[in-house]
Design a protein around this motif. Sequence first.
Motif, PDB file in Angstrom:
ATOM      1  N   HIS A 170       0.809  -1.221   0.000  1.00 21.14           N
ATOM      2  CA  HIS A 170       0.000   0.000   0.000  1.00 21.14           C
ATOM      3  C   HIS A 170       0.847   1.277   0.000  1.00 21.14           C
ATOM      4  N   PHE A 171       2.012   1.198   0.641  1.00 24.64           N
ATOM      5  CA  PHE A 171       2.876   2.382   0.744  1.00 24.64           C
ATOM      6  C   PHE A 171       4.308   2.001   0.363  1.00 24.64           C
ATOM      7  N   PRO A 172       4.565   1.710  -0.902  1.00 23.34           N
ATOM      8  CA  PRO A 172       5.875   1.184  -1.322  1.00 23.34           C
ATOM      9  C   PRO A 172       7.010   2.187  -1.102  1.00 23.34           C
ATOM     10  N   ASP A 173       8.197   1.650  -0.751  1.00 23.75           N
ATOM     11  CA  ASP A 173       9.346   2.529  -0.528  1.00 23.75           C
ATOM     12  C   ASP A 173       9.955   3.023  -1.831  1.00 23.75           C
ATOM     13  N   THR A 174       9.351   2.606  -2.956  1.00 24.26           N
ATOM     14  CA  THR A 174       9.789   3.126  -4.260  1.00 24.26           C
ATOM     15  C   THR A 174       9.031   4.395  -4.642  1.00 24.26           C
ATOM     16  N   ASP A 175       8.033   4.743  -3.838  1.00 23.90           N
ATOM     17  CA  ASP A 175       7.206   5.922  -4.128  1.00 23.90           C
ATOM     18  C   ASP A 175       7.726   7.112  -3.311  1.00 23.90           C
ATOM     19  N   LYS A 176       8.149   8.149  -4.004  1.00 23.42           N
ATOM     20  CA  LYS A 176       8.752   9.311  -3.345  1.00 23.42           C
ATOM     21  C   LYS A 176       7.798  10.021  -2.386  1.00 23.42           C
ATOM     22  N   LYS A 177       6.483   9.898  -2.657  1.00 20.71           N
ATOM     23  CA  LYS A 177       5.540  10.629  -1.801  1.00 20.71           C
ATOM     24  C   LYS A 177       5.507  10.078  -0.373  1.00 20.71           C
ATOM     25  N   PHE A 178       6.049   8.870  -0.167  1.00 21.63           N
ATOM     26  CA  PHE A 178       6.086   8.302   1.173  1.00 21.63           C
ATOM     27  C   PHE A 178       7.431   8.521   1.856  1.00 21.63           C
ATOM     28  N   SER A 179       8.322   9.255   1.214  1.00 21.42           N
ATOM     29  CA  SER A 179       9.621   9.560   1.821  1.00 21.42           C
ATOM     30  C   SER A 179       9.410  10.412   3.067  1.00 21.42           C
TER      31      SER A 179
END
Length: 398
Positions: free
Chosen positions: A300-309
């Motif tokens: 749901h919140f992949p570490d490849t997605d910058k928005k979850f940095s």
Amino acid sequence: MDRPLNNCWGIILAAGSGTRLAEAAGGVRKQYLEYKSAPLFWHSARTFSRVAGVKGVVFVFPPDDAPAMEKQVRQYFKSEDLGIKWTVCAGGERRQDSVFNGLKELPRECQAVMVHDSARPFVSASLITGLIDAINEGARGVIPAVKVTDTIKRVDGDTVTETLKRSELRGVQTPQAFETKLLIEAHEKAVAEGWEVTDDASMVERLADVAVIPGEQGNIKITNPEDLERLAETKTIVPCVGWGYDVHRFGRENDRPFVLGGVPIQGAPTIIAHSDGDVLLHALADAVLGTFGGGDIGTHFPDTDKKFSGADSGVLLKEVLAMASKAKARIAHVDLTVITQVPRLSPHAAQIKKNICRLLGLEPHQVNFKATTEEKLGFTGEKKGIKAVASVTALREM
């Protein structure tokens, strides 16, 4: 035909007008009536998909509905992939015409076919398995049937002409299973010779023997207004348990500040992480997802997605709790354990527990928090990182 069969298909008939139910159902055709948040035809598809040997299903809808329903079925498979092939076709004027249209959609390699009325949403996987077993054992056609409990009389107008022998009578259900080539041959003859039948077995009986296996009393057909009561959902509360586990490495001076259970802890090692690195809330979120089969936070919140940095794990947990609420899973209790050599957590335990209660909307007696070390063993004992485990008990409305 080679046996045992490994390529069977189902034809799910959803092309009827449902005139007897239309008024009571608010104008909705019965195949589209919802039971437990899904239309009746989809319940049958689910059941077929759980049977080994069933490779696919053909959905037969009213001609005017077929294009729109093909898009609808595609959406259903996107949200709930049943793992079988499928296709949609338009029905015909009569039931037998709809079945014939469905037969034309079967792949050439299909060895046996089961014809099922979508208005029978309670059929079990074991009944379908029994039909396939009967075909594997040599039957060319097989139908499920239940014993008749009422005395049946033949009448002419208002006069009884004969009392039928009840022991020789059976109430026939669907699905009905046949060798594919045999059923196609029967339908071709029906067209050529103008047969009018009420079920497929009536056709096949003119060409070959049809076997009978025990049906199921619960495999009822939604036909009359009073049958709608059977679709009234009986709410059952089921306890569900989810388990979560997460690990983070300690970092260097410029990595993420240490946060645990949403509580910043001064003087603790930094954390290497894509989000804020709250190992406890990550384990807790995974455990909550486990109570309703929701996957994991990495999905749901992949570490490849910058928005979850650098994302606040408390915010991510709230999104997971919203998913749980939508799935009708209510969190009743959590048990949390953190394993680390440093920092010393006992001075922060009460604040961490209080914040977990706040995030989950639970009372103190519903949250248990504890911390331990591994006696200087392993990566935590060597002060290289921290791990947490979470067990969540939920009550889910089914």
